[in-house]
Design an enzyme around this catalytic site. Sequence first.
Site, PDB file in Angstrom:
ATOM      1  N   TYR A 110       0.848   6.577  -2.371  1.00  0.00           N
ATOM      2  CA  TYR A 110       1.059   5.880  -1.099  1.00  0.00           C
ATOM      3  C   TYR A 110       0.621   4.423  -1.189  1.00  0.00           C
ATOM      4  O   TYR A 110      -0.409   4.133  -1.797  1.00  0.00           O
ATOM      5  CB  TYR A 110       0.264   6.572   0.020  1.00  0.00           C
ATOM      6  CG  TYR A 110       0.488   5.898   1.348  1.00  0.00           C
ATOM      7  CD1 TYR A 110       1.625   6.180   2.084  1.00  0.00           C
ATOM      8  CD2 TYR A 110      -0.405   4.949   1.836  1.00  0.00           C
ATOM      9  CE1 TYR A 110       1.862   5.535   3.283  1.00  0.00           C
ATOM     10  CE2 TYR A 110      -0.176   4.298   3.033  1.00  0.00           C
ATOM     11  CZ  TYR A 110       0.958   4.597   3.757  1.00  0.00           C
ATOM     12  OH  TYR A 110       1.208   3.950   4.941  1.00  0.00           O
ATOM     13  N   TRP A 112       1.630   0.057   0.344  1.00  0.00           N
ATOM     14  CA  TRP A 112       2.598  -0.943   0.800  1.00  0.00           C
ATOM     15  C   TRP A 112       3.203  -1.765  -0.319  1.00  0.00           C
ATOM     16  O   TRP A 112       4.261  -2.377  -0.133  1.00  0.00           O
ATOM     17  CB  TRP A 112       1.936  -1.873   1.819  1.00  0.00           C
ATOM     18  CG  TRP A 112       2.128  -1.414   3.214  1.00  0.00           C
ATOM     19  CD1 TRP A 112       1.738  -0.224   3.740  1.00  0.00           C
ATOM     20  CD2 TRP A 112       2.778  -2.134   4.261  1.00  0.00           C
ATOM     21  NE1 TRP A 112       2.089  -0.165   5.061  1.00  0.00           N
ATOM     22  CE2 TRP A 112       2.723  -1.322   5.408  1.00  0.00           C
ATOM     23  CE3 TRP A 112       3.382  -3.381   4.353  1.00  0.00           C
ATOM     24  CZ2 TRP A 112       3.272  -1.711   6.630  1.00  0.00           C
ATOM     25  CZ3 TRP A 112       3.910  -3.771   5.564  1.00  0.00           C
ATOM     26  CH2 TRP A 112       3.865  -2.947   6.694  1.00  0.00           C
TER      27      TRP A 112
HETATM   28  P1  PGD Z   1      -2.614  -2.155   0.522  1.00  0.00           P
HETATM   29  O1  PGD Z   1      -3.821  -2.999   0.583  1.00  0.00           O
HETATM   30  O2  PGD Z   1      -1.354  -2.725   1.075  1.00  0.00           O
HETATM   31  O3  PGD Z   1      -2.991  -0.830   1.303  1.00  0.00           O
HETATM   32  O4  PGD Z   1      -2.929   1.212   2.642  1.00  0.00           O
HETATM   33  P2  PGD Z   1      -2.258   0.590   1.338  1.00  0.00           P
HETATM   34  O5  PGD Z   1      -2.720   1.393   0.182  1.00  0.00           O
HETATM   35  O6  PGD Z   1      -0.807   0.383   1.524  1.00  0.00           O
HETATM   36  O7  PGD Z   1      -2.388  -1.650  -0.972  1.00  0.00           O
HETATM   37  C1  PGD Z   1      -1.318  -2.035  -1.739  1.00  0.00           C
HETATM   38  C2  PGD Z   1      -1.804  -2.238  -3.162  1.00  0.00           C
HETATM   39  O8  PGD Z   1      -0.673  -2.461  -3.969  1.00  0.00           O
HETATM   40  C3  PGD Z   1      -2.714  -3.434  -3.333  1.00  0.00           C
HETATM   41  O9  PGD Z   1      -3.893  -3.052  -4.000  1.00  0.00           O
HETATM   42  C4  PGD Z   1      -1.883  -4.423  -4.166  1.00  0.00           C
HETATM   43  O10 PGD Z   1      -2.656  -5.186  -5.059  1.00  0.00           O
HETATM   44  C5  PGD Z   1      -0.949  -3.490  -4.917  1.00  0.00           C
HETATM   45  N1  PGD Z   1       0.330  -4.093  -5.288  1.00  0.00           N
HETATM   46  C6  PGD Z   1       1.034  -5.022  -4.613  1.00  0.00           C
HETATM   47  N2  PGD Z   1       2.192  -5.251  -5.255  1.00  0.00           N
HETATM   48  C7  PGD Z   1       2.227  -4.438  -6.340  1.00  0.00           C
HETATM   49  C8  PGD Z   1       3.183  -4.213  -7.363  1.00  0.00           C
HETATM   50  O11 PGD Z   1       4.242  -4.786  -7.404  1.00  0.00           O
HETATM   51  N3  PGD Z   1       2.879  -3.259  -8.298  1.00  0.00           N
HETATM   52  C9  PGD Z   1       1.715  -2.587  -8.281  1.00  0.00           C
HETATM   53  N4  PGD Z   1       1.514  -1.679  -9.230  1.00  0.00           N
HETATM   54  N5  PGD Z   1       0.784  -2.797  -7.325  1.00  0.00           N
HETATM   55  C10 PGD Z   1       1.047  -3.703  -6.361  1.00  0.00           C
HETATM   56  C11 PGD Z   1      -2.603   0.774   3.919  1.00  0.00           C
HETATM   57  C12 PGD Z   1      -2.912   1.895   4.909  1.00  0.00           C
HETATM   58  O12 PGD Z   1      -4.301   1.880   5.238  1.00  0.00           O
HETATM   59  C13 PGD Z   1      -2.105   1.803   6.132  1.00  0.00           C
HETATM   60  S1  PGD Z   1      -0.418   1.497   5.966  1.00  0.00           S
HETATM   61  C14 PGD Z   1      -2.627   2.009   7.362  1.00  0.00           C
HETATM   62  S2  PGD Z   1      -1.691   1.748   8.761  1.00  0.00           S
HETATM   63  C15 PGD Z   1      -3.963   2.555   7.555  1.00  0.00           C
HETATM   64  N6  PGD Z   1      -4.749   1.733   8.431  1.00  0.00           N
HETATM   65  C16 PGD Z   1      -6.057   2.041   8.584  1.00  0.00           C
HETATM   66  C17 PGD Z   1      -6.816   1.749   9.778  1.00  0.00           C
HETATM   67  O13 PGD Z   1      -6.325   1.155  10.742  1.00  0.00           O
HETATM   68  N7  PGD Z   1      -8.100   2.147   9.822  1.00  0.00           N
HETATM   69  C18 PGD Z   1      -8.683   2.796   8.806  1.00  0.00           C
HETATM   70  N8  PGD Z   1      -9.970   3.147   8.905  1.00  0.00           N
HETATM   71  N9  PGD Z   1      -8.002   3.057   7.679  1.00  0.00           N
HETATM   72  C19 PGD Z   1      -6.718   2.718   7.530  1.00  0.00           C
HETATM   73  N10 PGD Z   1      -6.046   3.019   6.371  1.00  0.00           N
HETATM   74  C20 PGD Z   1      -4.618   2.875   6.231  1.00  0.00           C
END
Ligand code: PGD
Length: 761
Positions: A110, A112
Amino acid sequence: MTQKPVMHSAHWGAFHAQQQGDRLTIEPFKGDPDPSPLLQNFHTALNHPARVSRPMVRRGWLENGPGADDRRGNDEYVAVSWDEAYALVTRELQRVGDKYGPEGIFGGSYGWSSAGRFHHAQSQVHRFLNTTLGGYVRSVNSYSSGSASVLLPHIVGDMNEIARRGVSWEEIAQHSEIVVAFGGLALKNSQVASGGLSEHTERGFMQQAAERGTRFISVSPLQSDLPEEAQGEWLALRPGTDAAFILGVLSVLIAEQLTDEAFLARYTVGWPEMAAYIRGEEDGTPRDAAWAAEICGVSAAFISDFARQLHGKRVLVTVAHALQRAENGEQPVWLGLVLAAALGQPGLPGGGYTYALGALGHYGKHHNLVSFPALPQGKNGIDRLIPVARISDMLLNPGKPFDYNGRRLTYPHIRLAYWAGGNPFHHHQDLARLRQAFCQLDTLIVHEIAWTASARHADIVLPATMTLEREDIGGAPTDRHLFAMQPVAQPFGEAKDDYAIFTELARRLGREEAFTEGRDTRGWLQHHYAQLQQKLAAHQVEIPDFEKFWQQGVLELPQLKDGGRMINAFRADPEASPLPTPSGKIEIFSATIASFNYENCPGHPVWREPQQKPNSDHPFWLIANQPATRLHSQLDFGDYSLSGKRDGREVCSLHPADAAASGINDGDIIELYNARGHVLASARLTETIMRGVVQLPTGAWYDPVDPTALRPLCRHGNPNVLTLDIGTSSLAQGCSGQITVVQVRKYRGEVTPVQAFIPPG
Ligand code: PGD
């Protein structure tokens, strides 16, 4: 690298970028009326020391081989060549594949990732595992809307139909008289949309609506959840009590005969059961205004007055993602719909119910005439799944049964997890428990651009390029612009694209052709673009050829301006255009959900006392919401994210009166703690938060002083150390990390500098 600015796109906006020497210049896309400041996080990102520069293997795994290991998260890393890394990954995939089959592999992955549609890392993982190993255990739903996406199809229709094709911002600006936004309409949330967002229009629409006279009411413990331009009202309820508030409002509408009985009779099922519950006929407890007032912390008179003010007005009710990201999160989502129905509003211009307006830049927008193709995932040979937020439960309890949406499933025994494009040590709850869960694996493989906490728990870390280092196409189904994402810089260190990594692994597994279909990146981009051309040609729309598109950098796509079509057609003729629910109507009572016999999610919406409530040990509610200075945990080391911190630490907001009672001053380092751990943050005193509530955004990279501690101390400010890891209910099993309870005090221990951005040795 680039001689002249090139076009690129992120989840938070499109832009022109140019790198000259060490300097990266970013200019927002000219068509964006209100560009996002998150673009500033790119400035120092490319060559930041937090980047992963080489393939790395955890020492314990390298020396002892695959297997459960308590050293995960607390071990050294050894640099290896790409050739060695490929050999280790290939051998381990073969071992697990041969011995356990796809049931032993978790490929949920999972996250983004980045905006480009081809390099979307999760799709790459899925395609790779399907085409090389025959499949994987998958995850369903999202951390954003885990509960609503399961509930809404039972009671009204597909979530995207309601949220993305529902009431549009234009309609609101023109028609709504009252917008009741449970969870608010914060611009920090609508500034992002997965796949990209070229025009940030929410601020302008709210301003337009307010100038015409729309009354925006933001129901939230935080005043900042509504922008000033909305000129709105702030209604602060106790966190997690919105469902009780709506029941109280409904009781007043019923008692004063202000409900639209004709609408309820024609367009809904189950209103009599609902009304009986509100009157207390089921159990002798009337859910009236006085009852609700006790729970929500506002007066009964206020609730009564609120209900009366809605009557006879064009009212739009919206419920944010945040409300359903909590224990019993299904209930406020359902009750928001019931309130809109009781007022007879669904299907009227600017009225009714829309889910999650403003929670993402996709919502309240228009859909493109045709969608841009996605990378095909191939066929998963097995049907084993978990709701996405049940990952720790799965890893800790192989073979254990669990409920989900009317099904009784069992957790598989996972040996290997493959992650790219997500950060579970950002997104999951109760991080000490998550570490224990990951320690059970034989092997964790992560592709990352930077040393996130998830990378630091992996056995094999493969350095991935970041978006600025590769070409792609960016676009979302609700964005009328499609962008050629042109490379701005050379890959950092030895980083490779996820696609290149998987191509080589597929080759070594003898499945290269199945994975690549003979295409390189450019080949796939041209292939997808040609499919888009064909889809549009079927509607007599011509677009330039790929070369021209690539040269011009941006393409405008035709859109469908018919928001609300499902509900509008239903209102016009419910027999000819029934809703896709079992009754064809809005289900205030769902016989399907009732038939599941879930004590924690019965057949009509209810108020349920949450397990977590402030008490003498943990007197504060903690709101762990989306950050304003970064997307989730992405580029937390970026300039804009750092500018929001103090001494590199995340900022926690609390009310001055609560601070005074605890001897806390603005700028003090405070400690938030509960049974799951401790978190340090810098105190910010503000009257824009209700008393008894503290707010610490998500996204500061987990930085435990002792990663092996049962109750770790994070010195950086990651609230998921403190959140509880339970599903929203047996129905959806969604993430419930939005709120928890904590104690807060001035920190008196030793303060060590944040080390989250220093790569491991
Ligand atoms: P990101 O920080 O977007 O968080 O959780 P998610 O895991 O999506 O992580 C994306 C990762 O992908 C980053 O570490 C980035 O460096 C890496 N990345 C970016 N581009 C690439 C690529 O091209 N290749 C590779 N291999 N890696 C890449 C988000 C999630 O957190 C979501 S969607 C929600 S809505 C939730 N929100 C909450 C909240 O409101 N409150 C709490 N307590 N917890 C939450 N967690 C959830």
